[in-house]
Design a protein around this motif. Structure first.
Motif, short mmCIF file in Angstrom:
data_model
loop_
_atom_site.label_atom_id
_atom_site.label_comp_id
_atom_site.label_asym_id
_atom_site.label_seq_id
_atom_site.Cartn_x
_atom_site.Cartn_y
_atom_site.Cartn_z
N UNK A 1 8.85 -4.12 -5.10
CA UNK A 1 7.73 -3.29 -4.66
C UNK A 1 7.82 -1.88 -5.25
N UNK A 2 9.05 -1.39 -5.37
CA UNK A 2 9.23 -0.07 -5.97
C UNK A 2 8.83 -0.09 -7.45
N UNK B 1 -2.92 -3.56 1.70
CA UNK B 1 -3.10 -4.03 0.33
C UNK B 1 -1.94 -4.95 -0.03
N UNK B 2 -2.26 -6.15 -0.52
CA UNK B 2 -1.22 -7.14 -0.81
C UNK B 2 -1.03 -7.43 -2.30
N UNK B 3 -1.89 -6.90 -3.14
CA UNK B 3 -1.69 -6.97 -4.59
C UNK B 3 -2.51 -5.85 -5.20
N UNK C 1 -1.37 -7.82 -9.27
CA UNK C 1 0.06 -8.07 -9.32
C UNK C 1 0.62 -7.83 -7.93
N UNK C 2 1.35 -8.82 -7.43
CA UNK C 2 1.88 -8.72 -6.08
C UNK C 2 3.36 -9.03 -6.03
N UNK C 3 3.97 -8.70 -4.90
CA UNK C 3 5.39 -8.96 -4.66
C UNK C 3 5.49 -10.15 -3.72
N UNK D 1 0.82 -1.21 0.00
CA UNK D 1 0.00 0.00 0.00
C UNK D 1 0.85 1.26 0.00
N UNK D 2 1.94 1.26 0.75
CA UNK D 2 2.78 2.45 0.85
C UNK D 2 3.48 2.77 -0.46
N UNK D 3 3.60 1.78 -1.34
CA UNK D 3 4.27 1.98 -2.63
C UNK D 3 3.32 2.42 -3.74
N UNK D 4 2.03 2.31 -3.49
CA UNK D 4 1.04 2.62 -4.53
C UNK D 4 0.76 4.11 -4.57
#
Length: 400
Positions: free
Chosen positions: A297-298, A135-137, A284-286, A112-115
């Motif tokens: 994630x970045x 948020x995980x994806x 899409x997830x990490x 979530x912090x990367x979105x």
């Protein structure tokens, strides 16, 4: 242990393997990222590689971003086999049906912090991919089903399912992704009757409900009596002009670029319960155990920012409120009219529900597919078959 149980055990073991440790040590120096995708479409991959090249230009520490295509049939099984074998990707596309397993297992890193501007994402579209406020994806593709109509074969556009089947009798109403295997695609029809595969909490089977029996009776009649839906073993290509209608998503519109027939796109017809919408979704997830999880994630944040979401919108409808307007979507979907994008995509995302998804979905898929096989006979006892589906999956639903 049965084959199905072994498959489920493999998936669970693979996902849990990713959470066995708190995380993996990040690699120093040049980084290479691998992202599994299920598309082999040249236009899709060209766009993905263009986005990756732009990212690498401003991130010299990331020397490679590879998109690893896995065929759609068996995608999740192949992905989890890679994970179990110690070959987990850094990022992965995840089908909506697999979201509960991936999110609940803790296999995915929080993003979530990367979105970029996460607060502008449509809440109903992120529901599958959230847990405890995180948020995980990222649901990069949120695509409602619509009804493509060959206007050379159909004079009066249908508003109801009864009208659609009547107009397609002898002319074919196709479900390209169904093939009498992918049963969840039928939710694009049965939701019009208010039917569900299972209850909201996922513990009670819905196949034996009267709504489902009425819907499946309608589908069965459309196949074997009305001769509208092509029967088992029959392949008909709407996009080659061989069918009156097709139930599909806007990503298929590109196949009509050089169509030699007239066509249009409509929302799903009304069922007895009125208007509704059904969404196919992918996130899409990490992977948490990626050696480059921070870099992955970045890149995910860059891949899904507003500018790149607008580019991806030509194939994958976005969930950003700022992009969900007909004028913006029309720029990346020139084959579709603004009113079609509004009624099918924008309205569909706002009111639609996703295709069925559940923990242990791989085992459920195969169990339901096998239990539905007797339905695809002209003299099938529809009620008995659907009651049998519930008998088979009851233990699977209750063990979650």
């Amino acid at each position: 242990m049965t084959k199905l149980s072994r498959l489920t055990a493999l998936i669970v073991a693979a996902l849990l393997a990713l959470t066995a440790c708190s995380g993996s040590s990040a690699q120093s120096g040049p980084k290479s990222l691998r992202m599994t995708v299920w598309t082999a479409n040249e236009a899709h991959l060209k766009l993905l590689n263009e986005i990756a090249a732009e990212y690498k230009a401003s991130h010299p520490d990331v020397t490679e971003i590879k998109f690893d295509t896995i065929p759609a049939d068996g995608y999740t099984t192949t992905l989890t086999t890679q994970i179990a074998g110690g070959n987990a990707p850094d990022l992965a596309w995840i089908l909506e049906e697999s979201a509960p397993d991936f999110v609940s297992s803790g296999a995915l890193a929080p993003i979530k912090a990367k979105v970029e501007k996460a607060d502008e994402l449509v809440p109903s579209a992120t529901k599958l991919w959230e847990k405890d406020g995180e948020l995980y994806a990222y649901p990069f593709s949120t695509s409602p089903f619509g009804l493509f109509v060959n206007t050379d074969l159909v004079r009066e556009l249908p508003k109801t399912w009864e009208q659609a089947v009547a107009a397609s009798a002898g002319k074919n109403l196709v479900l390209p992704d169904f093939k009498y295997q992918n049963w969840a695609v039928l939710s694009a029809i049965w939701r019009g009757w208010g039917a569900n595969a299972w209850s909201e909490d996922g513990r009670t089977c819905g196949f034996s409900s009267q709504e489902m029996k009425d819907a499946m009776t309608f589908v069965h009649k459309a196949i074997f009596t009305d001769k509208a839906i092509p029967g088992p073993g029959t392949t008909v290509d709407f996009f080659a002009g061989n069918a009156a209608m097709a139930i599909s998503q806007i990503s298929r519109a590109g196949a009509l670029k050089d169509a030699k027939f007239g066509w249009t796109l409509l929302p799903l017809p009304q069922g007895p319960k009125g208007d509704y919408a059904v969404i196919g979704q992918a996130g899409v997830g990490v992977l948490k155990r990626s050696k480059n999880a921070d870099a992955a994630a970045d890149f995910l944040g860059f891949f899904t920012n507003a500018a790149n979401s607008a580019k991806l919108a030509q194939f994958f409808p976005p969930v950003r409120q700022s992009l969900l307007n007909a004028d913006t979507l029309a720029k990346s979907n020139p084959l579709l009219k603004p009113e079609q994008l509004q009624s099918v995509v924008i309205d569909g995302i706002s009111k639609g529900v996703t295709k069925p998804s559940h923990q242990g979905q791989e085992e459920l898929n195969q169990t339901i597919r096998a239990a539905l096989d007797p339905l695809w006979q002209p003299d099938a006892n529809i009620g008995q078959v659907l009651d049998g589906v519930c008998e088979k999956i009851k233990p699977l639903l209750e063990r979650q």
